[in-house]
Design an enzyme around this catalytic site. Sequence first.
Site, PDB file in Angstrom:
ATOM      1  N   ASP A   4      36.659 -55.163 -68.569  1.00 29.96           N
ATOM      2  CA  ASP A   4      36.179 -56.416 -67.816  1.00 29.96           C
ATOM      3  C   ASP A   4      36.755 -56.236 -66.266  1.00 29.96           C
ATOM      4  O   ASP A   4      37.296 -56.871 -65.832  1.00 29.96           O
ATOM      5  CB  ASP A   4      36.417 -57.823 -68.382  1.00 29.96           C
ATOM      6  CG  ASP A   4      35.924 -58.930 -67.752  1.00 29.96           C
ATOM      7  OD1 ASP A   4      34.621 -58.761 -66.909  1.00 29.96           O
ATOM      8  OD2 ASP A   4      36.207 -60.106 -68.147  1.00 29.96           O
ATOM      9  N   GLY A  39      42.598 -69.285 -64.876  1.00 32.96           N
ATOM     10  CA  GLY A  39      42.419 -69.414 -63.224  1.00 32.96           C
ATOM     11  C   GLY A  39      40.912 -68.986 -63.002  1.00 32.96           C
ATOM     12  O   GLY A  39      40.141 -68.926 -64.069  1.00 32.96           O
TER      13      GLY A  39
END
Length: 245
Positions: free
Chosen positions: A110, A200
């Site tokens: 990713d 986050g």
Amino acid sequence: MGNLRNVLLFLTVSFSSALLHPLQSQIIGGHEAKPHSRPYIAALKVGDGYGCGGFLVAPQWVMTAAHCMDDITVVLGAHDLTALEESQQVIGVRSYHVHPEYNPMSIANDILLMKLEFEPVLNKNVQIVPLPKSGGDLPAGTSCSIAGWGLIDEDKVTPRLFETNVDIYNRRKCRMVYPWLDDGMICAGSHKQLLDTSQGDSGGPMVCNGVVHGIVSFGYSSPPGVYSRIAHFLPWIQKVMESDP
């Protein structure tokens, strides 16, 4: 294995807050960052809103998560996204480089590199964050920090940058939560408090000892979360940058 892949695909598409999902814009249990104390961080604008985070890793290159891929405009030097800050530099993206083995079902590999249309002006508010120098794993217990804009609890939104600390998890323990964890992933969160929910901004940086080691990637609605392990991708990063000079 086929059933697991089907489940992962469903979870990735559904974005259920209680299940596995690419991490959303939440810093739980954190605090507002000192303005411009993280000059490498980027806000990624899509249309009229902000989606993921990112970070400047070379004079004309921003790194983020592959699942953040969209028609992106990069905002550097920001603290309050609703303010007209003179420190902000808004730059379009010239080219996108998604990892060729990115898998949206398992969210493996990713990582996305974006080449900006031009180099930003480096100053006290816009800086490059160092990449790891080797491919080794971080020791369990290493203290790191994450930062992002967005939700700071379930119903409170802030346009200002928030931050919190997380600790690297033992890989064996993390596999008890995420059995498909691979060498391109690293696990972090708080063992004692709900300090991040390991969330986050998607694509934002996890910085340890002044070096960026992780990209906020995916997780459940409680810690730990999973980050793309940048050290694993160093050969690919170098290849991409050299192929698009």
